[in-house]
Design a protein around this motif. Structure first.
Motif, PDB file in Angstrom:
ATOM      1  N   PRO A  77       0.811  -1.235   0.000  1.00 38.94           N
ATOM      2  CA  PRO A  77       0.000   0.000   0.000  1.00 38.94           C
ATOM      3  C   PRO A  77       0.836   1.273   0.000  1.00 38.94           C
ATOM      4  N   ALA A  78       2.043   1.217   0.564  1.00 36.93           N
ATOM      5  CA  ALA A  78       2.885   2.411   0.632  1.00 36.93           C
ATOM      6  C   ALA A  78       3.389   2.848  -0.734  1.00 36.93           C
ATOM      7  N   LEU A  79       3.307   1.964  -1.740  1.00 37.07           N
ATOM      8  CA  LEU A  79       3.857   2.287  -3.062  1.00 37.07           C
ATOM      9  C   LEU A  79       2.834   2.846  -4.039  1.00 37.07           C
ATOM     10  N   PHE A  80       1.571   2.842  -3.672  1.00 40.67           N
ATOM     11  CA  PHE A  80       0.550   3.317  -4.611  1.00 40.67           C
ATOM     12  C   PHE A  80       0.699   4.803  -4.886  1.00 40.67           C
ATOM     13  N   ASP A  81       0.685   5.162  -6.176  1.00 43.99           N
ATOM     14  CA  ASP A  81       0.582   6.570  -6.536  1.00 43.99           C
ATOM     15  C   ASP A  81      -0.902   6.949  -6.513  1.00 43.99           C
ATOM     16  N   PRO A  82      -1.235   8.243  -6.446  1.00 39.99           N
ATOM     17  CA  PRO A  82      -2.638   8.646  -6.280  1.00 39.99           C
ATOM     18  C   PRO A  82      -3.567   8.131  -7.377  1.00 39.99           C
ATOM     19  N   MET A  83      -3.124   8.141  -8.631  1.00 41.42           N
ATOM     20  CA  MET A  83      -3.991   7.706  -9.721  1.00 41.42           C
ATOM     21  C   MET A  83      -4.234   6.200  -9.663  1.00 41.42           C
ATOM     22  N   THR A  84      -3.180   5.430  -9.393  1.00 39.92           N
ATOM     23  CA  THR A  84      -3.356   3.977  -9.292  1.00 39.92           C
ATOM     24  C   THR A  84      -4.237   3.630  -8.102  1.00 39.92           C
ATOM     25  N   ALA A  85      -4.117   4.378  -7.011  1.00 42.61           N
ATOM     26  CA  ALA A  85      -4.941   4.118  -5.831  1.00 42.61           C
ATOM     27  C   ALA A  85      -6.425   4.196  -6.164  1.00 42.61           C
TER      28      ALA A  85
END
Length: 264
Positions: A77-85
């Motif tokens: 979860p710490a690696l998600f960028d805002p768009m992918t999230a």
């Protein structure tokens, strides 16, 4: 420069596909799923999928083909960028419905980014043989077993379970599930002889409702060897629906092992 990218997974299919194309495409691999015999140009993570799609567009990529095996990766979860999230809820919802739903959602995400998703047969038709007996001889008993096996695989595929089975004299000896084809054939090889009414055949086909642009089943030389080790008479598959990684090598091995190869 080619406007095509291969989204590669494990196994020999990505390299076979690159070899079949007149111009090398961009080869991108999901982190942790490196293809055999091929060095990826880029490695990406699902947590950065939106950024990866942007990078493909920046490189002029307008078409992609998925090739090779992957399993559901562990996500950080710490690696998600805002768009992918923002994509996570739709991906998780699809995963809960099974592999076919997940793959359809992945295709939709790529297409929403303006990237066309092509099947292997769209760009390398020779890797997906049409109908014919390609090695050995098929008997009437084999034809009956193939009909029975096709019905079993259709039933399995309708509930998103597998793409293959082994049938001998009308009896189902094994079905393909999560462990895959090699594990299924090894299981058949270990069966006591008194459970084997005849040699039988291995049958492979896509799932009935799957999008054939992604996750077509594949066969190779090792499949032929494993089928021989399992004591089978041959391999049968749905014509136009199964990838053969190196058909001439498969034919040579089948001839050496006394097996038939039949695109039904």
């Amino acid at each position: 420069m080619s406007n095509l990218a291969i989204i590669a997974g494990r196994g020999g299919l990505p390299a076979a596909l690159v070899a079949a194309l007149p111009e090398r495409p961009l080869v991108c691999a999901l982190d942790g799923f490196t293809p055999d015999g091929l060095v990826p140009d880029q490695v990406f993570r699902v947590e950065r999928l939106a950024l990866f799609l942007d990078a493909l567009q920046d490189q002029g990529i307008t078409r992609v083909t998925f090739a090779g095996a992957v399993q559901r990766p562990r996500l950080d979860p710490a690696l998600f960028d805002p768009m992918t999230a923002q994509m996570v809820p739709r991906l998780v919802g699809a995963m809960q419905q099974g592999d076919d739903a997940t793959l359809r959602e992945v295709i939709a995400i790529f297409e929403e980014s303006g990237i066309e998703v092509l099947g292997v047969d769209d760009i390398a038709a020779d890797l997906v043989p049409g109908a014919g007996v390609l090695a050995g001889t098929v008997t009437p008993a084999d034809e009956r077993d193939a009909k029975r096996a096709a019905a079993i695989v259709t039933a399995l595929g309708s509930v998103d379970v597998g793409q293959g089975c082994v049938v001998a004299a009308g009896l189902c000896l094994a079905v393909e599930a999560l462990p895959g084809t090699d594990a299924m054939l090894a299981q058949v090889a270990s069966l006591p002889r008194d459970l084997r009414p005849a040699k039988g055949l291995f049958y492979k086909a896509p799932k009935p409702a799957q999008d054939r642009r992604i996750d077509l089943p594949a066969l190779g030389v090792q499949t032929v060897r494993n089928a021989a080790a399992a004591g089978l008479a041959g391999i049968c598959w749905q014509a136009g629906g199964v990838i053969c990684l190196d058909l001439p090598a498969m034919q040579a091995e089948a001839a050496a092992q006394g097996l038939f190869l039949w695109a039904r």
